[in-house]
Write a protein that holds these residues in place. Structure first.
Motif, PDB file in Angstrom:
ATOM      1  N   LYS A  47       0.818  -1.219   0.000  1.00 48.70           N
ATOM      2  CA  LYS A  47       0.000   0.000   0.000  1.00 48.70           C
ATOM      3  C   LYS A  47       0.851   1.268   0.000  1.00 48.70           C
ATOM      4  CE  LYS A  47      -3.421   0.299   2.833  1.00 48.70           C
ATOM      5  NZ  LYS A  47      -4.394   0.150   3.921  1.00 48.70           N
ATOM      6  N   LEU A  51       0.868  -0.370  -4.710  1.00 52.86           N
ATOM      7  CA  LEU A  51      -0.599  -0.498  -4.725  1.00 52.86           C
ATOM      8  C   LEU A  51      -1.279   0.562  -3.855  1.00 52.86           C
ATOM      9  CD1 LEU A  51      -0.958  -4.398  -4.568  1.00 52.86           C
ATOM     10  CD2 LEU A  51      -1.241  -2.916  -6.554  1.00 52.86           C
ATOM     11  N   GLN A  52      -0.813   1.800  -3.965  1.00 50.35           N
ATOM     12  CA  GLN A  52      -1.359   2.880  -3.142  1.00 50.35           C
ATOM     13  C   GLN A  52      -2.862   3.066  -3.321  1.00 50.35           C
ATOM     14  OE1 GLN A  52       1.030   6.231  -4.253  1.00 50.35           O
ATOM     15  NE2 GLN A  52       2.651   5.716  -2.794  1.00 50.35           N
ATOM     16  N   ASP A  53      -3.356   2.917  -4.525  1.00 54.86           N
ATOM     17  CA  ASP A  53      -4.777   3.148  -4.799  1.00 54.86           C
ATOM     18  C   ASP A  53      -5.604   1.873  -4.803  1.00 54.86           C
ATOM     19  OD1 ASP A  53      -4.169   5.835  -5.108  1.00 54.86           O
ATOM     20  OD2 ASP A  53      -3.847   5.644  -7.273  1.00 54.86           O
ATOM     21  N   LYS A  54      -5.019   0.761  -4.385  1.00 56.62           N
ATOM     22  CA  LYS A  54      -5.710  -0.528  -4.439  1.00 56.62           C
ATOM     23  C   LYS A  54      -5.565  -1.283  -3.107  1.00 56.62           C
ATOM     24  CE  LYS A  54      -5.521  -0.939  -9.349  1.00 56.62           C
ATOM     25  NZ  LYS A  54      -6.756  -0.336  -9.649  1.00 56.62           N
ATOM     26  N   PRO A  55      -6.252  -0.799  -2.053  1.00 58.45           N
ATOM     27  CA  PRO A  55      -6.095  -1.428  -0.745  1.00 58.45           C
ATOM     28  C   PRO A  55      -6.618  -2.868  -0.673  1.00 58.45           C
ATOM     29  CG  PRO A  55      -7.820   0.241  -0.678  1.00 58.45           C
ATOM     30  CD  PRO A  55      -7.142   0.365  -2.004  1.00 58.45           C
ATOM     31  N   ARG A 119     -13.753   6.193   2.095  1.00 57.25           N
ATOM     32  CA  ARG A 119     -12.611   6.207   1.186  1.00 57.25           C
ATOM     33  C   ARG A 119     -12.409   7.604   0.627  1.00 57.25           C
ATOM     34  NH1 ARG A 119     -15.025   3.294  -4.174  1.00 57.25           N
ATOM     35  NH2 ARG A 119     -17.164   3.885  -3.785  1.00 57.25           N
ATOM     36  N   VAL A 120     -11.191   7.826   0.193  1.00 53.08           N
ATOM     37  CA  VAL A 120     -10.823   9.096  -0.414  1.00 53.08           C
ATOM     38  C   VAL A 120     -11.579   9.203  -1.733  1.00 53.08           C
ATOM     39  CG1 VAL A 120      -8.862  10.377  -1.393  1.00 53.08           C
ATOM     40  CG2 VAL A 120      -8.561   9.044   0.708  1.00 53.08           C
ATOM     41  N   PRO A 121     -12.160  10.313  -2.116  1.00 52.18           N
ATOM     42  CA  PRO A 121     -12.048  11.661  -1.588  1.00 52.18           C
ATOM     43  C   PRO A 121     -13.128  12.009  -0.562  1.00 52.18           C
ATOM     44  CG  PRO A 121     -13.129  11.779  -3.693  1.00 52.18           C
ATOM     45  CD  PRO A 121     -12.826  10.321  -3.432  1.00 52.18           C
ATOM     46  N   ALA A 125      -7.293  10.767   3.721  1.00 55.90           N
ATOM     47  CA  ALA A 125      -6.462   9.563   3.586  1.00 55.90           C
ATOM     48  C   ALA A 125      -6.176   8.907   4.947  1.00 55.90           C
ATOM     49  CB  ALA A 125      -5.166   9.901   2.859  1.00 55.90           C
ATOM     50  N   GLN A 128      -9.300   6.970   5.990  1.00 55.66           N
ATOM     51  CA  GLN A 128      -9.440   5.728   5.234  1.00 55.66           C
ATOM     52  C   GLN A 128      -8.434   4.692   5.723  1.00 55.66           C
ATOM     53  OE1 GLN A 128      -9.489   5.862   0.891  1.00 55.66           O
ATOM     54  NE2 GLN A 128      -8.593   3.820   0.818  1.00 55.66           N
ATOM     55  N   ASN A 132      -9.463   1.169   7.158  1.00 60.64           N
ATOM     56  CA  ASN A 132      -8.950  -0.051   6.530  1.00 60.64           C
ATOM     57  C   ASN A 132      -8.259  -0.942   7.559  1.00 60.64           C
ATOM     58  OD1 ASN A 132      -9.856   0.597   3.983  1.00 60.64           O
ATOM     59  ND2 ASN A 132      -7.898   1.428   3.306  1.00 60.64           N
TER      60      ASN A 132
END
Length: 169
Positions: A47, A51-55, A119-121, A125, A128, A132
């Motif tokens: 993360k 994979l920053q945008d795919k938790p 989740r963002v937006p 962050a 979220q 998570n």
């Protein structure tokens, strides 16, 4: 003398008896704790990098790698007094149960992200990330752990293979 035996020798008898009666559960919990750290490390490594945008994808990879470690540790330590199945059959059952447990692990985080829309937006962050962590690393892992312990004892590493097969019929 092992570290475990050293610790047991220093406990009052009543506590020692309870621990010995539930040693399989305690070993399973220790394996779970170790693989939780494996999972968490992998999830956050992914993360924070690729994979920053795919938790959820990061979560799936972490769970998969931790599951492989879990099979080896549970087979060789937690449930070493159980079994009796051929190794390939046992491994197939283990990974089938673990596949279902992966779904169980993902459910709380998916609900957090897509039902509650945390989740963002819509949220920050850090919010979220906290959601998570709580929904994935705590709730999801705990739910999956309860499911795995029950299913592993019942189907994958039964005490007496003949009794387990009769229960399934």
């Amino acid at each position: 003398m092992s570290l475990v035996q050293w610790g047991l020798d220093r406990l009052p008898g009543s506590y020692r008896d309870v621990l010995l009666r539930h040693q399989e559960l305690l070993k399973f919990a220790a394996v779970g704790a170790a693989t939780w750290f494996v999972d968490t490390g992998i999830v956050y490594a992914l993360k924070l990098t690729v994979l920053q945008d795919k938790p959820l994808t990061a979560r799936a990879f972490g769970v998969l790698i931790a599951t492989i470690a879990s099979y080896v540790l549970n087979r060789e330590w937690s449930f070493s007094a159980r079994g009796g199945r051929q190794r390939h059959h046992e491994a197939a059952l283990f990974f089938a149960v673990s596949g279902l447990a992966i779904v169980v692990t993902l459910i709380p985080q998916a609900v957090s992200l897509y039902v509650f829309d945390i989740r963002v937006p819509r949220v920050s962050a850090p919010t979220q990330a906290l959601a998570n962590f709580v929904s994935g690393q705590i709730l999801g892992v705990l739910l999956a752990m309860v499911f795995r312990f029950w299913a592993l004892r019942r189907y994958v590493f039964p005490k007496d293979l003949r009794e387990a097969e009769l229960e399934i019929l």
